[in-house]
Design a protein around this motif. Structure first.
Motif, PDB file in Angstrom:
ATOM      1  N   TYR A 159       1.747   8.916  -5.831  1.00  0.00           N
ATOM      2  CA  TYR A 159       1.864  10.046  -4.808  1.00  0.00           C
ATOM      3  C   TYR A 159       0.807  10.059  -3.690  1.00  0.00           C
ATOM      4  N   CYS A 160       1.306  10.807  -2.780  1.00  0.00           N
ATOM      5  CA  CYS A 160       0.360  10.958  -1.582  1.00  0.00           C
ATOM      6  C   CYS A 160       0.057  12.324  -1.338  1.00  0.00           C
ATOM      7  N   ASN A 161      -0.905  12.436  -0.589  1.00  0.00           N
ATOM      8  CA  ASN A 161      -1.255  13.895  -0.120  1.00  0.00           C
ATOM      9  C   ASN A 161      -2.211  13.831   0.954  1.00  0.00           C
ATOM     10  N   LEU A 162      -2.550  14.886   1.727  1.00  0.00           N
ATOM     11  CA  LEU A 162      -3.776  14.858   2.633  1.00  0.00           C
ATOM     12  C   LEU A 162      -5.012  14.876   2.108  1.00  0.00           C
ATOM     13  N   LEU A 183       0.887  -1.158  -0.280  1.00  0.00           N
ATOM     14  CA  LEU A 183      -0.063   0.070  -0.026  1.00  0.00           C
ATOM     15  C   LEU A 183       0.867   1.263   0.120  1.00  0.00           C
ATOM     16  N   TYR A 184       0.956   1.790  -0.934  1.00  0.00           N
ATOM     17  CA  TYR A 184       1.993   2.949  -1.287  1.00  0.00           C
ATOM     18  C   TYR A 184       1.850   4.071  -0.265  1.00  0.00           C
ATOM     19  N   CYS A 185       0.540   4.407  -0.146  1.00  0.00           N
ATOM     20  CA  CYS A 185       0.091   5.527   1.057  1.00  0.00           C
ATOM     21  C   CYS A 185      -0.699   5.168   1.985  1.00  0.00           C
ATOM     22  N   MET A 186      -0.638   5.320   2.980  1.00  0.00           N
ATOM     23  CA  MET A 186      -1.691   4.827   4.101  1.00  0.00           C
ATOM     24  C   MET A 186      -1.929   6.374   5.051  1.00  0.00           C
ATOM     25  N   GLY A 187      -3.086   6.554   5.219  1.00  0.00           N
ATOM     26  CA  GLY A 187      -3.029   8.024   6.179  1.00  0.00           C
ATOM     27  C   GLY A 187      -4.282   7.839   7.116  1.00  0.00           C
TER      28      GLY A 187
END
Length: 123
Positions: A102-105, A31-35
């Motif tokens: 990519y990741c962001n909020l 999972l490339y991005c977790m938030g």
């Protein structure tokens, strides 16, 4: 599709701490991005923090220095350590995941969500 289940929410007095957990049904390694996100009544869902598979993290200004996001790939679990809690941290907290480059909020880019866990901070 991976499933996410949050736990660890509860009621605490201002200044206290909680640790949220998010268990994934499959390996978090891919999972490339977790938030973590939160939503208070009458407000839009807002990003709290994210972690990239490389280990890079980013926090919303409102939680910097108080919250720490981490991930244990061996346990397929995402965490959010919350210290020095304030009444304005009261919200439903959700974990989310994204497979992408990519990741962001921005909550719009995440495709998998947990059901949420309630955090209530009293003054």
């Amino acid at each position: 599709q991976v499933q996410l289940v949050e736990s660890g929410g509860g009621s605490v007095q201002a200044g206290g701490s909680l640790r949220l957990s998010c268990a994934a049904s499959e390996s978090t390694y891919n999972l490339y991005c977790m938030g973590w996100f939160r939503q208070a009544p009458g407000k839009e869902r807002a990003g709290v923090a994210y972690i990239v598979s490389t280990g890079t993290t980013r926090y919303a200004d409102s939680v910097k220095g108080r919250f720490t996001i981490s991930k244990d790939n061996a346990k397929n679990t995402l965490y959010l350590q919350m210290n020095s809690l304030k009444p304005e941290d009261t919200a439903m907290y959700y974990c989310a995941a994204r497979i992408g480059s990519y990741c962001n909020l921005d909550f719009n880019i995440y495709h998998t969500w947990g059901q949420g866990t309630q955090v209530t901070v009293s003054s």
